[in-house]
Write an enzyme that holds these catalytic residues in place. Structure first.
Site, short mmCIF file in Angstrom:
data_model
loop_
_atom_site.label_atom_id
_atom_site.label_comp_id
_atom_site.label_asym_id
_atom_site.label_seq_id
_atom_site.Cartn_x
_atom_site.Cartn_y
_atom_site.Cartn_z
N THR A 231 -2.55 0.85 -4.69
CA THR A 231 -3.03 2.06 -4.04
C THR A 231 -4.44 2.43 -4.46
OG1 THR A 231 -2.61 4.45 -3.79
CG2 THR A 231 -1.92 3.43 -5.86
N SER A 232 -5.16 3.05 -3.55
CA SER A 232 -6.50 3.58 -3.87
C SER A 232 -6.39 4.98 -4.46
CB SER A 232 -7.37 3.60 -2.61
OG SER A 232 -7.54 2.29 -2.10
N LYS B 202 -10.16 -1.69 -2.73
CA LYS B 202 -10.08 -2.33 -1.41
C LYS B 202 -11.35 -2.01 -0.61
CE LYS B 202 -5.12 -1.28 -1.42
NZ LYS B 202 -4.04 -0.54 -0.73
N ASP C 17 -0.19 5.25 0.76
CA ASP C 17 -0.49 6.26 1.78
C ASP C 17 -0.71 5.59 3.14
OD1 ASP C 17 -0.35 8.24 -0.12
OD2 ASP C 17 -2.50 8.23 -0.53
N ASP D 213 -1.45 -0.74 6.17
CA ASP D 213 -1.67 -0.06 7.45
C ASP D 213 -3.14 0.03 7.82
OD1 ASP D 213 -2.50 3.28 7.07
OD2 ASP D 213 -2.09 2.03 5.34
N ASP E 272 0.87 -1.17 0.00
CA ASP E 272 0.00 0.00 0.00
C ASP E 272 0.92 1.22 0.00
OD1 ASP E 272 -2.40 1.61 0.46
OD2 ASP E 272 -1.62 1.84 2.50
#
Length: 212
Positions: free
Chosen positions: A101-102, A133, A9, A158, A7
């Site tokens: 990543t989103s 996600k 951020d 995270d 991931d």
């Protein structure tokens, strides 16, 4: 493990204050409570956030403003990589890791450029998948693009939604940058720095299976 999927951020890049500032500005433009908007935004994708906090607004206009604010933040915001991120990424074999990543790829590239982090060959971003996600789709797509079986992949996350995504993809998931372990993680580290030697050892062990 033979591959590691990160991931971005909250895992490699410390962007919490940036995200909060962007959403606060967005909320102010719409006359909404910034704390409530951010609380919803933390657990949903943008279009779902708009549906909950601004159902009477045009979602396309809401998204356009959010994109404008986020792009401006990439150019002018203050960013830092978490301690250990540079050492970790530079220590990985090219082709053995990916970002999931989103966010959007151009923003990730901007942040990595500004923080001096290397870029992998594979990035699965919000534009690459229809289901984000906690769906397993993003991590499964990253594995497919690396030519990896899900069981060969270690996910570093995270957030609860990312952890669920990795677990649903059938991967080993380690949690970082949280004082309390996210439910379901196979291993938990309070910081990325603490996890670095274990991640590197995991990928360099016999048949990539060490340190699980």
């Amino acid at each position: 493990m033979k591959y590691v999927l990160f991931d971005v951020d909250g895992t490699l890049i410390d962007a919490v204050s940036n995200q909060r500032r962007v959403w606060a500005t967005w909320a102010a433009r719409h006359g909404l409570d910034a704390d409530e908007v951010y609380r919803v935004a933390l657990r949903t994708r943008p279009m779902e956030t708009f549906a909950q906090v601004a159902a009477d607004r045009d979602p396309s206009e809401c998204l356009a403003l959010l994109h404008e604010l986020e792009d401006d933040d990439v150019r002018s915001g203050v960013y830092s990589a978490f301690d250990g991120a540079s050492e970790l990424l530079h220590g990985l074999t090219p082709g053995a890791w990916a970002l999931v990543t989103s966010n959007y790829e151009h923003r990730v590239r901007g942040r990595f450029l500004r923080t001096g982090l290397p870029m992998p060959d594979v990035i699965v971003d919000a534009a690459a998948v229809e289901e984000g996600k906690p769906s397993p789709v993003p991590y499964l797509q990253a594995a497919a693009r690396l030519g990896a079986d899900p069981g060969e992949c270690l996910v570093i996350e995270d957030a609860p939604s990312g952890v669920r995504s990795g677990l649903r993809a059938g991967m080993t998931v380690w949690g970082v940058n949280a004082t309390v372990a996210v439910e379901g993680v196979h291993r938990h580290f309070v910081s990325l720095r603490e996890a670095v030697p274990h991640i590197l050892a995991c990928l360099s062990g016999p048949q990539g299976t060490a340190a699980l």
